[in-house]
Design a protein around this motif. Sequence first.
Motif, PDB file in Angstrom:
ATOM      1  N   ARG A   1     -39.199 -21.166  36.563  1.00 42.00           N
ATOM      2  CA  ARG A   1     -39.639 -19.944  36.277  1.00 42.00           C
ATOM      3  C   ARG A   1     -40.189 -20.292  35.470  1.00 42.00           C
ATOM      4  O   ARG A   1     -40.602 -21.115  35.101  1.00 42.00           O
ATOM      5  CB  ARG A   1     -38.539 -19.173  34.945  1.00 42.00           C
TER       6      ARG A   1
ATOM      7  N   ARG B   1     -39.606 -18.317  22.604  1.00 39.04           N
ATOM      8  CA  ARG B   1     -38.647 -17.563  22.793  1.00 39.04           C
ATOM      9  C   ARG B   1     -37.629 -17.954  22.477  1.00 39.04           C
ATOM     10  O   ARG B   1     -36.450 -17.371  21.756  1.00 39.04           O
ATOM     11  CB  ARG B   1     -38.591 -17.692  24.494  1.00 39.04           C
TER      12      ARG B   1
ATOM     13  N   THR C   1     -29.975  -9.255  32.390  1.00 34.92           N
ATOM     14  CA  THR C   1     -30.592  -9.013  31.930  1.00 34.92           C
ATOM     15  C   THR C   1     -32.541  -8.984  32.666  1.00 34.92           C
ATOM     16  O   THR C   1     -33.681  -9.070  32.960  1.00 34.92           O
ATOM     17  CB  THR C   1     -31.321  -7.713  29.934  1.00 34.92           C
TER      18      THR C   1
ATOM     19  N   VAL D   1     -39.065  -7.669  25.760  1.00 29.18           N
ATOM     20  CA  VAL D   1     -39.469  -6.293  26.412  1.00 29.18           C
ATOM     21  C   VAL D   1     -38.966  -5.470  25.434  1.00 29.18           C
ATOM     22  O   VAL D   1     -37.881  -5.637  24.787  1.00 29.18           O
ATOM     23  CB  VAL D   1     -39.353  -6.483  27.801  1.00 29.18           C
TER      24      VAL D   1
ATOM     25  N   ARG E   1     -36.612  -9.865  36.224  1.00 28.44           N
ATOM     26  CA  ARG E   1     -37.683 -11.217  37.598  1.00 28.44           C
ATOM     27  C   ARG E   1     -37.778 -10.631  38.834  1.00 28.44           C
ATOM     28  O   ARG E   1     -39.191 -10.355  39.651  1.00 28.44           O
ATOM     29  CB  ARG E   1     -36.689 -12.519  37.589  1.00 28.44           C
TER      30      ARG E   1
ATOM     31  N   ASP F   1     -42.581 -13.476  24.694  1.00 28.77           N
ATOM     32  CA  ASP F   1     -41.757 -12.359  23.508  1.00 28.77           C
ATOM     33  C   ASP F   1     -40.717 -11.077  24.285  1.00 28.77           C
ATOM     34  O   ASP F   1     -40.264 -10.763  25.702  1.00 28.77           O
ATOM     35  CB  ASP F   1     -42.834 -11.186  23.521  1.00 28.77           C
TER      36      ASP F   1
ATOM     37  N   ARG G   1     -30.042  -7.960  23.330  1.00 27.71           N
ATOM     38  CA  ARG G   1     -30.923  -9.076  22.025  1.00 27.71           C
ATOM     39  C   ARG G   1     -31.651  -9.094  20.589  1.00 27.71           C
ATOM     40  O   ARG G   1     -32.156  -9.701  20.281  1.00 27.71           O
ATOM     41  CB  ARG G   1     -31.804  -9.297  22.907  1.00 27.71           C
TER      42      ARG G   1
ATOM     43  N   GLN H   1     -30.578  -2.439  20.166  1.00 26.66           N
ATOM     44  CA  GLN H   1     -30.119  -2.428  21.959  1.00 26.66           C
ATOM     45  C   GLN H   1     -28.492  -2.769  21.466  1.00 26.66           C
ATOM     46  O   GLN H   1     -27.727  -1.681  22.711  1.00 26.66           O
ATOM     47  CB  GLN H   1     -30.859  -3.770  22.694  1.00 26.66           C
TER      48      GLN H   1
ATOM     49  N   GLY I   1     -27.701 -12.210  28.267  1.00 26.86           N
ATOM     50  CA  GLY I   1     -28.949 -11.875  27.837  1.00 26.86           C
ATOM     51  C   GLY I   1     -29.432 -10.424  27.052  1.00 26.86           C
ATOM     52  O   GLY I   1     -30.221  -9.798  26.991  1.00 26.86           O
TER      53      GLY I   1
HETATM   54  P1  AMP Z   1     -33.583 -14.518  29.955  1.00 26.16           P
HETATM   55  O1  AMP Z   1     -33.511 -14.596  31.659  1.00 26.16           O
HETATM   56  O2  AMP Z   1     -32.411 -13.430  29.132  1.00 26.16           O
HETATM   57  O3  AMP Z   1     -33.956 -16.208  29.639  1.00 26.16           O
HETATM   58  O4  AMP Z   1     -34.416 -13.208  29.342  1.00 26.16           O
HETATM   59  C1  AMP Z   1     -36.048 -13.965  30.404  1.00 26.16           C
HETATM   60  C2  AMP Z   1     -37.246 -12.877  29.329  1.00 26.16           C
HETATM   61  O5  AMP Z   1     -36.794 -11.342  29.870  1.00 26.16           O
HETATM   62  C3  AMP Z   1     -36.564 -13.302  27.764  1.00 26.16           C
HETATM   63  O6  AMP Z   1     -37.905 -13.389  27.817  1.00 26.16           O
HETATM   64  C4  AMP Z   1     -37.414 -11.546  27.951  1.00 26.16           C
HETATM   65  O7  AMP Z   1     -39.086 -11.283  27.614  1.00 26.16           O
HETATM   66  C5  AMP Z   1     -36.794 -10.907  28.663  1.00 26.16           C
HETATM   67  N1  AMP Z   1     -36.227 -10.107  28.797  1.00 26.16           N
HETATM   68  C6  AMP Z   1     -34.324 -10.687  28.824  1.00 26.16           C
HETATM   69  N2  AMP Z   1     -33.157  -9.203  28.725  1.00 26.16           N
HETATM   70  C7  AMP Z   1     -33.769  -8.627  27.697  1.00 26.16           C
HETATM   71  C8  AMP Z   1     -33.729  -7.654  26.568  1.00 26.16           C
HETATM   72  N3  AMP Z   1     -31.915  -8.118  26.385  1.00 26.16           N
HETATM   73  N4  AMP Z   1     -34.544  -7.400  25.566  1.00 26.16           N
HETATM   74  C9  AMP Z   1     -35.966  -7.351  25.849  1.00 26.16           C
HETATM   75  N5  AMP Z   1     -36.354  -8.541  26.620  1.00 26.16           N
HETATM   76  C10 AMP Z   1     -35.459  -8.835  27.184  1.00 26.16           C
END
Ligand code: AMP
Length: 214
Positions: free
Chosen positions: A161, A172, A31, A59, A36, A57, A88, A92, A85
């Motif tokens: 990133r 995070r 996700t 989403v 991204r 934070d 979370r 969900q 991911g």
């Molecule tokens: P990640 O690449 O998995 O570290 O995700 C990067 C960012 O995307 C996170 O810090 C959140 O802001 C957002 N994000 C990714 N997956 C989720 C999810 N399942 N629920 C909420 N926010 C997410």
Amino acid sequence: MKLILLGPPGAGKGTQAKRLEENYGVIQISTGDMLREEVEAKSKIGGQAKELMDAGDLVPDEMIIDLIASCIDKHECQKGFILDGFPRTTPQAVALDKMFDEKGLELDLVIEIKVDDEAMVERISGRYTCSKCGAGYHDSFQKPETEGVCDNCGGTDFSRRSDDNAETVRSRLLAYHEQTEPIISYYKKKGFLKSIDGMTAIDDVTKQLKELIG
Ligand code: AMP
């Protein structure tokens, strides 16, 4: 195979999901990567997500649940997938259960990659990827053989990133402990949960995963 990888940012979910993708012919559903891409494409979702992501934070649940629902329906996911991911939060996880029920799918396993928080800050702050092929590197732990040249494709352009900085990493990690950790017991109660040690070498973590998956 339908698998969920759980663990804080930096635990190695993405790295391991890519390896399992190659080994088992299944699809990695990240996700974070999906968001991204939305940010990159300057879409409406991307616009809403960017500020939250940069602050470390999460989403909103509805946004991410919609993204996952449309992804699981795609043809390439029929052979199986690894969720990286997602979920979370408890809402969900509940939404995913409902989605699986409606689509007649069955979850096989949830694997928690256990790591130490402090090590995650250093792991994440130093990581970067090749812009051409996506191979991952690290300032201290995994440098390319020739400085500035990707071992995998010879590319010379690398990116980091925007949320991989020490301050955002702490937010995070906090989001992980507050919002994601409760789903560990959610899956434990359902009998899906297995844990592995994510503080060992990348190859060893892959070995532990393969032993669990079989
Ligand atoms: P990640 O690449 O998995 O570290 O995700 C990067 C960012 O995307 C996170 O810090 C959140 O802001 C957002 N994000 C990714 N997956 C989720 C999810 N399942 N629920 C909420 N926010 C997410």
